[in-house]
Write a protein that holds these residues in place. Structure first.
Motif, short mmCIF file in Angstrom:
data_model
loop_
_atom_site.label_atom_id
_atom_site.label_comp_id
_atom_site.label_asym_id
_atom_site.label_seq_id
_atom_site.Cartn_x
_atom_site.Cartn_y
_atom_site.Cartn_z
N ASN A 1 50.18 53.95 56.93
CA ASN A 1 50.51 55.35 56.62
C ASN A 1 50.85 56.18 57.85
OD1 ASN A 1 50.13 54.88 53.92
ND2 ASN A 1 48.11 55.82 53.83
N TRP A 2 50.19 55.91 58.97
CA TRP A 2 50.38 56.71 60.18
C TRP A 2 50.52 55.82 61.41
CZ3 TRP A 2 46.62 58.08 56.56
CH2 TRP A 2 46.96 59.18 55.78
N PRO A 3 51.66 55.18 61.57
CA PRO A 3 51.86 54.34 62.77
C PRO A 3 52.16 55.22 63.98
CG PRO A 3 53.83 54.34 61.42
CD PRO A 3 52.80 55.15 60.68
N HIS A 4 51.15 55.92 64.45
CA HIS A 4 51.28 56.94 65.49
C HIS A 4 50.70 56.40 66.80
CE1 HIS A 4 50.89 60.78 67.52
NE2 HIS A 4 51.48 61.38 66.51
N PRO A 5 51.42 56.49 67.90
CA PRO A 5 50.92 55.93 69.16
C PRO A 5 49.70 56.67 69.72
CG PRO A 5 52.92 57.19 69.55
CD PRO A 5 52.75 57.11 68.05
N GLN A 6 49.41 57.86 69.23
CA GLN A 6 48.27 58.63 69.73
C GLN A 6 47.02 58.45 68.88
OE1 GLN A 6 48.15 60.45 72.72
NE2 GLN A 6 49.94 59.17 72.97
N VAL A 7 47.05 57.54 67.92
CA VAL A 7 45.85 57.23 67.14
C VAL A 7 45.21 56.00 67.77
CG1 VAL A 7 44.92 56.52 64.90
CG2 VAL A 7 46.79 58.20 65.00
N ALA A 8 43.95 56.15 68.13
CA ALA A 8 43.19 55.03 68.72
C ALA A 8 42.00 54.74 67.82
CB ALA A 8 42.70 55.40 70.12
N TYR A 9 41.50 53.52 67.90
CA TYR A 9 40.33 53.14 67.09
C TYR A 9 39.57 52.04 67.80
CZ TYR A 9 42.61 48.82 65.69
OH TYR A 9 43.21 47.58 65.70
N TRP A 10 38.32 51.88 67.39
CA TRP A 10 37.53 50.73 67.79
C TRP A 10 36.48 50.46 66.72
CZ3 TRP A 10 37.50 55.20 70.78
CH2 TRP A 10 36.32 55.94 70.79
N MET A 11 36.03 49.24 66.69
CA MET A 11 34.96 48.82 65.77
C MET A 11 33.85 48.18 66.58
SD MET A 11 36.77 47.42 62.28
CE MET A 11 37.50 45.98 62.96
N LEU B 1 33.23 52.11 62.55
CA LEU B 1 34.64 52.33 62.82
C LEU B 1 34.80 53.73 63.38
CD1 LEU B 1 37.67 51.69 62.68
CD2 LEU B 1 37.61 52.40 60.27
N THR B 2 35.42 53.84 64.54
CA THR B 2 35.69 55.13 65.16
C THR B 2 37.19 55.30 65.27
OG1 THR B 2 33.63 55.08 66.42
CG2 THR B 2 35.38 56.52 67.26
N HIS C 1 32.17 45.48 57.18
CA HIS C 1 33.26 45.06 58.07
C HIS C 1 34.56 44.79 57.30
CE1 HIS C 1 35.17 43.37 61.61
NE2 HIS C 1 35.62 42.42 60.82
N ALA C 2 34.47 44.10 56.19
CA ALA C 2 35.67 43.78 55.41
C ALA C 2 36.36 45.05 54.93
CB ALA C 2 35.32 42.88 54.23
N ASP C 3 35.60 46.06 54.57
CA ASP C 3 36.17 47.34 54.13
C ASP C 3 36.86 48.05 55.30
OD1 ASP C 3 35.16 46.82 51.62
OD2 ASP C 3 33.40 48.12 51.88
N ALA C 4 36.28 47.97 56.48
CA ALA C 4 36.89 48.59 57.66
C ALA C 4 38.25 47.96 57.96
CB ALA C 4 35.96 48.46 58.86
N VAL C 5 38.34 46.65 57.80
CA VAL C 5 39.62 45.96 58.04
C VAL C 5 40.67 46.44 57.05
CG1 VAL C 5 40.75 43.70 57.98
CG2 VAL C 5 38.53 43.96 59.11
N GLN C 6 40.30 46.57 55.78
CA GLN C 6 41.24 47.05 54.76
C GLN C 6 41.65 48.50 55.03
OE1 GLN C 6 40.60 45.82 50.55
NE2 GLN C 6 38.67 45.04 51.38
#
Length: 103
Positions: free
Chosen positions: A83-93, A8-9, A70-75
């Motif tokens: 907690n942080w619904p911020h448009p500048q936060v990006a992620y990928w798995m 998770l990044t 993987h299941a922990d990453a989803v949680q």
């Protein structure tokens, strides 16, 4: 049966760094450790927040990498998004074929 690991990044504004670190450290049941580094965000989707970023043409960001089940990453992602619904936060798995230590 082998465990399914995911990398998770997260890419986030520097202003969220400490709060997100605290959340990761509060959940050792999901996150056993992580790596962080300062990076620069480029492109039209990046919001620059300081005059220095405006001059440089890129936004300061923090990148956090962690390998976890993987299941922990989803949680964890669900918690972070709540907690942080911020448009500048990006992620990928990404799937991890193998994960271990040299001991």
């Amino acid at each position: 049966m082998s465990k399914t690991y995911t990398q998770l990044t997260l890419i986030l504004p520097v202003a969220l760094e400490e709060a997100v670190f605290d959340t990761l450290l509060e959940h050792p049941e999901w996150v056993s450790g992580f790596t962080s580094m300062e990076v620069s965000g480029h492109g039209q989707s990046q919001m620059v927040t300081t005059a220095a970023e405006e001059v440089r043409g890129r936004a300061r960001r923090v990148r956090i990498d962690m390998v976890m089940q993987h299941a922990d990453a989803v949680q964890l992602l669900a918690l972070l998004k709540a907690n942080w619904p911020h448009p500048q936060v990006a992620y990928w798995m990404m799937d991890v074929q193998e994960f271990g230590r040299f001991v």
